[in-house]
Design an enzyme around this catalytic site. Sequence first.
Site, PDB file in Angstrom:
ATOM      1  CE1 TYR A 146     -30.671  -5.988 -61.396  1.00  0.00           C
ATOM      2  CE2 TYR A 146     -29.211  -7.799 -61.981  1.00  0.00           C
ATOM      3  CZ  TYR A 146     -30.432  -7.172 -62.074  1.00  0.00           C
ATOM      4  OH  TYR A 146     -31.431  -7.732 -62.826  1.00  0.00           O
TER       5      TYR A 146
ATOM      6  CD  GLU B 206     -33.314  -8.534 -68.428  1.00  0.00           C
ATOM      7  OE1 GLU B 206     -32.485  -8.971 -69.253  1.00  0.00           O
ATOM      8  OE2 GLU B 206     -33.092  -8.528 -67.203  1.00  0.00           O
TER       9      GLU B 206
ATOM     10  CD1 TRP C 167     -27.203  -7.013 -65.086  1.00  0.00           C
ATOM     11  CD2 TRP C 167     -28.730  -6.517 -66.629  1.00  0.00           C
ATOM     12  NE1 TRP C 167     -28.146  -6.204 -64.496  1.00  0.00           N
ATOM     13  CE2 TRP C 167     -29.092  -5.884 -65.419  1.00  0.00           C
ATOM     14  CE3 TRP C 167     -29.547  -6.335 -67.750  1.00  0.00           C
ATOM     15  CZ2 TRP C 167     -30.227  -5.092 -65.303  1.00  0.00           C
ATOM     16  CZ3 TRP C 167     -30.683  -5.549 -67.623  1.00  0.00           C
ATOM     17  CH2 TRP C 167     -31.014  -4.938 -66.407  1.00  0.00           C
TER      18      TRP C 167
END
Length: 193
Positions: free
Chosen positions: A20, A42, A50
């Site tokens: 990522y 988000e 995350w």
Amino acid sequence: MSPTLHRCAWSGNEPAMVTYHDEEWGVPLHDDGRLFEFLILEGAQAGLSWRTILAKRENYRRAFDGFDAAKIASYAAAETERLLGDARIVRNRLKIAAAIENARRFLAVQDECGSFDAYVWRFVGGRPIDHRIGSTTEVPATTAESDAMSKDLARRGFKFVGSTICYAFMQAVGMVNDHETSCFRYAELANPN
């Protein structure tokens, strides 16, 4: 995943986080569908890491019709209940309701501004802001730009769009370059060719 490259400290050594970091985070994104995906993810991250959301990303894609905003905007009570019963995603009623409402608001912004891309990128003047971060400890939680985005999104009826969430969104989609200056991605994104 090359161990010889210096990366931002937050990327750690988990393959999914490294991938990522190396391939997506901070890369300027101008595709409305992908921008919508990050807006939803988000918001789902609020109060979580995350890492948790990234691990569930493919599940979110399946559960939310590939982040097709038009389909999500038409969700009714049955779809909400289906999502609340899906253990593969974060089953938070407020976050699910926000995703559905945000799809409706997203479509309205597209109608008004021509694209969501044109709308969100205006908060940074159409170009990524380079913060020249030396260490992740220097990364702000919010900025004047994320405050302005948050306020405007909320005014338009978006949910789960506080300034901290908006700043994380801005980082993810490359509206800001918050890679550490010693990270190999910093130079690549600061000097795109």
